[in-house]
Design a protein around this motif. Structure first.
Motif, PDB file in Angstrom:
ATOM      1  N   UNK A 189       0.819  -1.206   0.000  1.00 19.58           N
ATOM      2  CA  UNK A 189       0.000   0.000   0.000  1.00 19.58           C
ATOM      3  C   UNK A 189       0.857   1.262   0.000  1.00 19.58           C
ATOM      4  N   UNK A 190       0.192   2.397  -0.179  1.00 16.76           N
ATOM      5  CA  UNK A 190       0.837   3.710  -0.128  1.00 16.76           C
ATOM      6  C   UNK A 190       2.097   3.769  -0.993  1.00 16.76           C
TER       7      UNK A 190
ATOM      8  N   UNK B 249      -5.596  -3.800  14.892  1.00 17.85           N
ATOM      9  CA  UNK B 249      -4.485  -4.754  14.978  1.00 17.85           C
ATOM     10  C   UNK B 249      -4.217  -5.480  13.662  1.00 17.85           C
ATOM     11  N   UNK B 250      -5.018  -5.233  12.648  1.00 20.57           N
ATOM     12  CA  UNK B 250      -4.747  -5.820  11.335  1.00 20.57           C
ATOM     13  C   UNK B 250      -4.378  -4.703  10.359  1.00 20.57           C
ATOM     14  N   UNK B 251      -5.363  -4.109   9.765  1.00 19.48           N
ATOM     15  CA  UNK B 251      -5.150  -3.109   8.720  1.00 19.48           C
ATOM     16  C   UNK B 251      -4.294  -1.933   9.184  1.00 19.48           C
ATOM     17  N   UNK B 252      -4.603  -1.384  10.352  1.00 18.62           N
ATOM     18  CA  UNK B 252      -3.925  -0.163  10.807  1.00 18.62           C
ATOM     19  C   UNK B 252      -2.483  -0.445  11.228  1.00 18.62           C
ATOM     20  N   UNK B 253      -2.279  -1.470  12.048  1.00 17.40           N
ATOM     21  CA  UNK B 253      -0.946  -1.784  12.581  1.00 17.40           C
ATOM     22  C   UNK B 253       0.022  -2.210  11.498  1.00 17.40           C
ATOM     23  N   UNK B 254      -0.465  -2.934  10.497  1.00 14.89           N
ATOM     24  CA  UNK B 254       0.438  -3.511   9.493  1.00 14.89           C
ATOM     25  C   UNK B 254       0.419  -2.786   8.159  1.00 14.89           C
ATOM     26  N   UNK B 255      -0.500  -1.837   7.973  1.00 14.48           N
ATOM     27  CA  UNK B 255      -0.592  -1.109   6.718  1.00 14.48           C
ATOM     28  C   UNK B 255      -0.023   0.289   6.818  1.00 14.48           C
ATOM     29  N   UNK B 256      -0.874   1.307   7.052  1.00 11.54           N
ATOM     30  CA  UNK B 256      -0.392   2.694   7.098  1.00 11.54           C
ATOM     31  C   UNK B 256       0.690   2.938   8.128  1.00 11.54           C
ATOM     32  N   UNK B 257       0.542   2.368   9.339  1.00  6.23           N
ATOM     33  CA  UNK B 257       1.543   2.613  10.375  1.00  6.23           C
ATOM     34  C   UNK B 257       2.908   2.095   9.966  1.00  6.23           C
ATOM     35  N   UNK B 258       2.954   0.933   9.319  1.00  6.36           N
ATOM     36  CA  UNK B 258       4.228   0.352   8.896  1.00  6.36           C
ATOM     37  C   UNK B 258       4.911   1.234   7.852  1.00  6.36           C
ATOM     38  N   UNK B 259       4.130   1.845   6.962  1.00  7.42           N
ATOM     39  CA  UNK B 259       4.720   2.711   5.931  1.00  7.42           C
ATOM     40  C   UNK B 259       5.496   3.857   6.554  1.00  7.42           C
ATOM     41  N   UNK B 260       4.859   4.562   7.496  1.00  7.55           N
ATOM     42  CA  UNK B 260       5.528   5.701   8.115  1.00  7.55           C
ATOM     43  C   UNK B 260       6.746   5.265   8.918  1.00  7.55           C
TER      44      UNK B 260
END
Length: 624
Positions: free
Chosen positions: A351-352, A448-459
């Protein structure tokens, strides 16, 4: 005859670390890397780092840590700090030899690049609560104990694995590759279904992520794990969202912003999108008169409309704040950036893809980077599906599991190699099993799925070293207040985010955005996005030698493989298969680009050899 344990205690264990593949550009990656053994003396050598990498290493008898340095600090401290003096040996505390810390804490305000004394003093103390987003590693008991501590929601990644009778650890899984590693089939299938790796697995079998809100301690006698943060302490979401409740939520957010602004960093940067999450941060910064700059990457929304770039520029002109619209580069350059993104993310997210376009426009001084991740959890109800809140608690996770892990890939993937959808779904539900019952259960699952491993991981991975990314929505006090309200009353279009803006910041709310697109806004052309994706796809083709020489035939059913061969011959139409082919080729490219970082050797090693008690500092090839 000596036992293996006696041998390890009397003879040093020699480890060699070689840097993984680095991007071709000058991106300054931020990381912590380390090794620890419960009994053996460690002798660690490492190869010369790339010119863009500044590192600092420290070592004692049985452990070693290497970390990046900030390019903005004259003192050049890294992220790992040796503890010394009377505090480190205080009788009411476990003796601490060292601590490595990445991220930030709000009470008291410290961050990755704070004074080492402030970081050491905090982690010498006893704390029941850690308000922030961070990963911490402590070496205690004279080196006999290694501790990992994660933040409440586990946003800051920290990985570990067993190796040569000890442990390797890092804030990025790409630094923990060893020879003959195998792909984790369950994590890989989760990536294919969801575009990121949910849970505490990684794409490498046997390499794990530290769970949220957890302290793990390792000693010669084994491993212990305890939760310092209890999810059952969170509100269940039974309060009605009245006007007084909206005021309470706004006050909690403003207090969170105040705490973030107490962090001592030179500047402030806001990645400004067309959504309400970043707009509330904008209102908080602008109304306080805090000097800041904003960056907006021009990406297209809903039928390829230019929402973010256009309306952010309009807001900046009318409200009067420093702002720049970043244009996405031409397809060939975009593909190069995407290659960099995949390396830095270790392919753990798809993503992103636009994120790295900001890199060349980052300020040349240390900044607090305000990230709006979490606004969709605490203000917009995550999945945004009402029945996920109103159904029986016992059925919520099953519904989410079936929604995230469906059977669509079963007709494409070879059952001889891949785990079934049922086994992957069972693994995901096992990860979420401790979520407390209540109306917020599905929102916490989203977190704990989408947020923790998606957008947060990018930043975490794509902001260069020296800056500090903060998440005001994840302030613990703010989380407790907003999770107290009924999530059904936060569903779109009357989200808590929108209602706070409309009630307290009407001037900011009045501008259109991604959730309020004007009816007169005309759809755009899909051609620019398709051209950029096609360039990325061709880059993946080149890396994987798709389709004939990349092992794809063993991973797919015969019919799916035949389709992939046709797609390779007609790449212009490959966007139709993007949903399944892109993550699969991403996994293959990761495997091809992967380099073994850690090996055990008994030979004399050339390069930089770490001697007990020493501190090493390098910049590129210059060794001091």
């Amino acid at each position: 005859m000596k036992s293996l344990e006696d041998f390890m205690r009397s003879d040093p264990l020699q480890l060699s670390f070689k840097w993984p593949l680095f991007p071709r550009d000058s991106f300054r990656e931020e990381f912590i890397i380390g090794a620890w053994h419960p009994s053996a003396e460690l002798q660690v050598s490492w190869s010369h780092p790339p010119q863009s990498v500044e590192i600092l290493g420290i070592r004692r008898r049985n452990w070693f840590m290497l970390s990046s340095r900030s390019p903005f600090q004259s003192c050049g401290d890294g992220l790992a700090h040796a503890a010394s003096g009377p505090l480190a040996q205080a009788p009411n505390r476990e003796a601490m030899e060292a601590v490595a810390f990445q991220g930030y804490l709000l009470d008291p305000p410290i961050h990755s690049w704070s004074k080492p004394k402030d970081i050491i003093d905090y982690w010498l103390g006893k704390h029941d609560r850690h308000n922030g987003v961070f990963a911490a590693i402590r070496v205690t008991r004279g080196g006999d104990q290694l501790e990992f501590i994660s933040d409440a929601f586990g946003l800051k990644p920290l990985y570990y694995r067993e190796f040569a009778g000890g442990l390797l650890f890092s804030t990025n899984s790409r630094f923990l590759v060893t020879e003959n590693d195998q792909l984790d089939g369950i994590a890989s299938r989760i990536l294919m279904h969801s575009q990121s790796v949910y849970g505490n697995r990684s794409l490498t079998k046997g390499l794990y992520r530290v769970p949220p809100g957890t302290v793990i301690k390792f000693r010669d006698g084994g491993e212990t794990e305890r939760k310092w943060f209890s999810l059952s302490s969170l509100p269940t979401g039974n309060r009605s969202l009245t006007l007084a409740g909206i005021q309470e939520a706004e006050d909690a957010f403003q207090n969170a912003m105040n705490r973030c602004l107490r962090l001592q960093v030179a500047g402030h940067l806001l990645p400004l999108s067309g959504g309400d999450d970043s707009r509330r941060i904008l209102a908080a910064l602008h109304s306080r008169g805090v000097p800041f700059s904003a960056l907006t990457v021009r990406t297209l929304h809903k039928e390829y409309r230019d929402v973010d770039g256009h309306w952010a520029a309009v807001m900046a002109a009318e409200l009067g704040f420093k702002h720049q619209v970043v244009e996405l580069p031409p397809p060939s350059e975009f593909a190069r950036l995407d290659h960099t993104r995949r390396l830095l993310m270790d392919a753990h997210g798809c993503e992103h893809t636009w994120f790295l376009a900001m890199h060349d426009h980052m300020p040349e001084h240390s900044c607090l980077v305000f990230d709006g991740t979490g606004g969709d959890v605490f203000g917009n109800t995550g999945f945004g599906i009402e029945r996920l809140h109103t159904t029986k608690d016992s059925e919520k996770l099953s519904m989410i599991g079936e929604m995230v892990i469906d059977h669509v890939f079963d007709r494409l993937l070879s059952e001889l190699w891949w785990p079934s959808a049922e086994s992957v779904r069972a693994e995901l539900l096992a990860f979420l099993k401790d979520l407390p019952d209540g109306r917020n259960k599905s929102d916490l699952a989203f977190l704990f799925t989408r947020c923790r491993s998606g957008p947060a991981m990018c930043a975490q991975r794509l902001i260069p070293a020296g800056h500090v990314t903060v998440y005001p929505y994840f302030d613990l006090d703010h989380a407790y207040v907003t999770l107290g309200f009924d999530p059904v009353e936060k569903l779109p279009p009357k989200t808590l985010q929108a209602r706070c803006l409309a009630e307290f910041w009407p001037r900011y709310y009045a501008f259109p955005g991604s959730r309020r697109i004007p009816s007169e806004s005309k759809p755009g052309s899909p051609k620019p996005d398709q051209e950029r994706w096609l360039a990325c796809f061709k880059q993946l083709q080149t890396e994987t030698r798709f389709p004939f020489r990349c092992g794809l035939g063993t991973l797919l059913t015969s019919r799916a493989y035949a389709n992939s061969v046709l797609i390779a011959a007609h790449t212009e139409s490959s966007h139709r298969a993007r949903w399944w082919l892109e993550p699969l080729l991403t996994l293959l490219a990761r495997r091809i680009n992967e380099r073994a970082c850690w090996t055990v050797t008994s030979d004399q090693i050339d390069g930089n050899s770490a001697v007990a008690g020493a501190v090493y500092s390098t910049k590129g090839l210059d060794i001091s």
